[in-house]
Design an enzyme around this catalytic site. Structure first.
Site, PDB file in Angstrom:
ATOM      1  N   ALA A  16       0.845  -1.195   0.000  1.00  0.00           N
ATOM      2  CA  ALA A  16       0.000   0.000   0.000  1.00  0.00           C
ATOM      3  C   ALA A  16       0.881   1.247   0.000  1.00  0.00           C
ATOM      4  O   ALA A  16       2.044   1.184   0.379  1.00  0.00           O
ATOM      5  CB  ALA A  16      -0.878  -0.008   1.240  1.00  0.00           C
ATOM      6  N   GLY A  42       0.536  -5.192   1.147  1.00  0.00           N
ATOM      7  CA  GLY A  42      -0.675  -5.288   0.339  1.00  0.00           C
ATOM      8  C   GLY A  42      -0.434  -5.988  -0.988  1.00  0.00           C
ATOM      9  O   GLY A  42      -1.348  -6.599  -1.551  1.00  0.00           O
ATOM     10  N   GLU A  75      -0.622  -9.582  -0.166  1.00  0.00           N
ATOM     11  CA  GLU A  75      -2.018  -9.888   0.183  1.00  0.00           C
ATOM     12  C   GLU A  75      -2.871 -10.038  -1.079  1.00  0.00           C
ATOM     13  O   GLU A  75      -3.762 -10.881  -1.141  1.00  0.00           O
ATOM     14  CB  GLU A  75      -2.589  -8.784   1.088  1.00  0.00           C
ATOM     15  CG  GLU A  75      -2.021  -8.839   2.501  1.00  0.00           C
ATOM     16  CD  GLU A  75      -2.538  -7.720   3.376  1.00  0.00           C
ATOM     17  OE1 GLU A  75      -2.232  -6.550   3.063  1.00  0.00           O
ATOM     18  OE2 GLU A  75      -3.244  -7.996   4.354  1.00  0.00           O
ATOM     19  N   GLU A  79       4.361  -5.227   7.617  1.00  0.00           N
ATOM     20  CA  GLU A  79       3.535  -4.186   8.261  1.00  0.00           C
ATOM     21  C   GLU A  79       3.885  -3.965   9.726  1.00  0.00           C
ATOM     22  O   GLU A  79       3.827  -2.851  10.232  1.00  0.00           O
ATOM     23  CB  GLU A  79       2.043  -4.549   8.158  1.00  0.00           C
ATOM     24  CG  GLU A  79       1.431  -4.328   6.794  1.00  0.00           C
ATOM     25  CD  GLU A  79       1.640  -5.488   5.830  1.00  0.00           C
ATOM     26  OE1 GLU A  79       2.482  -6.371   6.109  1.00  0.00           O
ATOM     27  OE2 GLU A  79       0.952  -5.506   4.797  1.00  0.00           O
TER      28      GLU A  79
END
Ligand code: NAD
Length: 694
Positions: A64, A105, A108, A128
């Site tokens: 992200a 992300g 993910e 993260e």
């Protein structure tokens, strides 16, 4: 942002969606929208039977866009978790071709796919936790369902990326291939034909896939490794949720915990440090760095040995010079012992240790330094010793060699004055243990060339250090601040605290160790020598604590003599409170006419930490540091300041500068001129500014 290519294999037509968002292919709001639109189009296109999702260059997707956190952009739809759900529930197979780095992300996103293929050099991870958050787009719920509880805990709580082969071994990817797009297309075709099963995640709870003990162990290990941090515990709670919650319930739980973390002070502080480290690498002037191929180190003591190891670990040959055979042998024995410990812990193989040792060449002859590109002096902290060494280095080293000193506090310009090359002279201030600590203060002398700074910055990065540019003054950034911090610690002792109380309060605040324990570790004789040097210029009317001097006069230099502020059992680093020191402190207080009183943890923290903040504000104003965030990097990377508080400047911003100033003004009234508020602090507090905005 997303390029679409079509490929036909046999009768199957595949849409290849390639994310292209330089430089690292992060997945911010615009990329989410673009991927969502391309996916929807490919899913609606009857001519397409399967989809391959990939990235550009060395990045599949680095995660992200952290800069969008805590901004309205995070609300732009599709959210990442919606996008992943769209992938997961698609009626056509979607295979991830992980062409390089897939982090956060980005990884993910692949977990929602129906197959995953990685390139041989791919790196896959969920880092993260290092930013004070958790994988909030399904990572904590899908990963355990793919690789199992233990492996998922290791990946999510550890935060370190896996190599492609490790990812294959734990079942995170289906295949590793030289051409991951081609391989992903083949896998997609096999799924379409029914030759290979689609890896759709089973949403059911995992049941008793792991015992309570696994989570208890993980919680305890995380407490040790990330003292005071809440994100690792939240990561574990989310993984534990997979045992009894179905995917949908688990995802909702994860989203709620993520929100809590992302809005909290800890993750803001950790993200601040993440960006601060990158900012610290930016130099004020553009200059051409040269490549350093070999290095000389003068002095094989505590620091010289560690510095030599740092270079050998990066494959850079080192010539290590000492003044006697005995000192050389002692230094090399220490290096050997340190490598043995690393080998026993499994960090290096015997072969790797031998390769590193072979890179360190021993000598007592300056002529052996005539060909190195850079020399770092790490001999005794004595101006005359240093001047003698640099005179010889200047005579022996090749003309373009860079000369550096590891001095903790001495004037680099004065040392440079004995050389005919002040432009190539600078300070490289490593931290102990030098082979472990990541901070490197790069001290620019009055005449140091910008190109030399650029060269040392590049070299620092090669050996895995975080370089921070600082200017010349007594103690540079870190030690200049630490003098104020320890001064307050000594005053607090006289005013009523025990060493254990001062250290305990600061450890509970999050410091890796308290100031007195730190002094015992560094050696009390070092700061004693500095105080003796400063004595002639110290104004007589200023308060001065004799506690540390008196401890040194007893021959107690800290851990190395088995006693300092604490006592130590032979071979142990565990500080044991010593009634003899309590008596000495009470005596010093009585001599100074101080009436001892009860002191709270809050006062201990404010007195010591605000002393750091006030001096740091002066350092920024003096131009000794380039920016406040550099000071945060110095303190987090070099002095054990808690990362989750973002460094002293960010911490002051979090408390609120008007409140910090008010307290400092109160200390000024109560304790005198040491507490004169720094002009920059006053300026910012009164104008509504923040250190982190500068
Ligand atoms: P140390 O006493 O452990 O080692 C110094 C070594 O230098 C000794 O082995 C000595 O034999 C050698 N030496 C002395 N004079 C020499 C000469 N003329 N030629 C060759 N070798 C010589 O000291 P240290 O703790 O490693 O500190 C070295 C330098 O690094 C000092 O300037 C110190 O202020 C600085 N420093 C120390 C620390 C720390 O935590 N110890 C941290 C940062 C910087």
């Amino acid at each position: 942002m997303v390029h679409v290519d079509l490929r036909k294999i046999g009768e199957t037509r595949i849409a290849i969606l390639r994310i292209d968002n330089p430089p690292v292919n992060s997945i911010g709001s615009q990329v989410r929208v673009a991927v969502g639109e391309s996916l929807a189009a490919a899913l609606a296109d009857d001519a397409v039977q399967a989809i391959v999702l990939t990235g550009t260059g060395k990045f599949f997707c680095s995660g992200a866009d952290i800069r969008e956190f805590n901004t309205p952009k995070t609300l732009i739809r599709p959210l990442l978790r919606e996008l992943i759900s769209m992938v997961e529930t698609a009626h056509k197979p979607i295979v991830a071709a992980i062409n390089g780095t897939a982090l956060g992300g980005g990884l993910e996103l692949t977990l929602g796919c129906h197959g995953r293929v990685a390139s041989e050099d791919a790196k896959l991870g969920l880092p993260e936790v290092k930013l004070g958050v958790l994988p909030g787009a399904g990572g904590t719920q899908r990963l355990p369902r793919i690789v199992g509880i233990q492996a998922a805990l290791d990946i999510i709580v550890g935060g370190e990326p896996l190599s492609a082969s490790q990812a294959l071994e734990c079942g995170l990817v289906d295949d590793v291939a030289a051409d991951p797009i081609d391989s992903a297309c083949q896998l997609a075709v096999a799924i379409v034909r029914g030759d290979r099963a689609s890896r759709v995640i089973d949403p059911a709870p995992l049941g008793d896939a792991a015992s309570e003990a696994v989570f208890d162990d993980a919680r305890r290990a995380a407490q040790r490794r990330y003292r005071g941090c809440i994100a690792p515990q939240e990561c574990i709670a989310c993984v534990e949720k997979t045992l009894h919650a179905d995917l949908e319930t688990g995802l909702a739980f994860e989203a709620e915990r993520f929100k809590l973390l992302v809005e909290g002070d800890q993750s803001k502080a950790q993200r601040h440090i993440f960006f601060a480290e990158r900012k610290a690498a930016k130099l004020p002037a553009a200059a051409q760095a040269s490549t350093v191929r070999s290095v000389g180190v003068v002095g094989a003591g505590t620091m010289g040995g560690g510095i030599a190891m740092s270079f050998a670990n990066a494959g850079i040959p080192v010539v290590l010079l000492e003044q006697s055979e005995e000192a050389l042998q002692r230094g090399l024995n220490n290096i050997q012992r340190n490598y043995d410990v690393s080998r026993k812990r499994g960090r290096f193989s015997q072969e790797e240790v031998e390769m590193r040792l072979a890179l360190i060449r021993r000598t007592m002859d300056y002529a052996d330094l005539s060909d190195v590109d850079l020399v770092i002096e790490a001999a005794f902290e004595d101006m005359q010793v240093k001047k003698d060494i640099f005179t010889r280095l200047d005579q022996t080293c090749k003309k373009d060699a860079v000369l550096a000193t590891n001095t903790s506090r001495l004037d680099i310009n004065e040392i440079a004055s004995v050389t005919g090359r002040p432009g190539q002279m600078l300070g490289t201030h490593f931290f102990s243990p030098a082979n472990v600590m990541r901070l490197l203060e790069v001290v620019k002398g009055a005449r140091t060339d910008d190109a030399v700074i650029a060269t040392v910055f590049r070299l620092a990065q090669r050996i895995g250090k975080i370089p921070v540019l600082v200017g010349v003054c007594d103690g540079f950034v870190g030690n200049r601040m630490v003098s104020h911090y320890t001064r307050e610690a000594y005053f607090l002792l006289e005013e009523g605290c025990t060493p254990a109380q001062v250290d305990g309060a600061l450890r509970r605040f999050g410091m890796a160790m308290g100031p007195l324990q730190m002094q015992d570790m560094a050696g009390l004789d070092i700061s004693w020598a500095a105080r003796k040097r400063q004595a002639p210029t110290r104004p007589a009317h200023l308060r001065y604590s004799k506690v540390a001097d008196r401890i040194c006069e007893m021959g107690r230099y800290g851990q190395k003599t088995g006693a300092g502020f604490y006592r130590y059992e032979a071979g142990s680093r565990e500080p044991i409170p010593d009634p003899e020191i309590d008596k000495l402190i009470a005596q010093c207080a009585a001599e100074a006419g101080i009436v001892r009183r009860e002191i709270s943890d809050d006062e201990i923290v404010a007195r010591t930490i605000y002393a750091l903040v006030n001096e740091a504000a002066r350092i920024v104003k003096d131009g000794i540091a380039q920016r406040p965030s550099d000071i945060d990097v110095v303190y987090v990377a070099g002095y054990g300041f808690p990362m989750f508080r973002g460094g002293p400047m960010f911490y002051a911003d979090t408390v609120g500068l008007p409140k910090v100033l008010e307290t400092i003004r109160r200390f000024h009234a109560e304790h005198g001129e040491y507490w004169e508020p720094a002009p920059l602090l006053v300026e910012l507090a009164e104008s509504g500014g923040r250190f982190s905005e500068r």
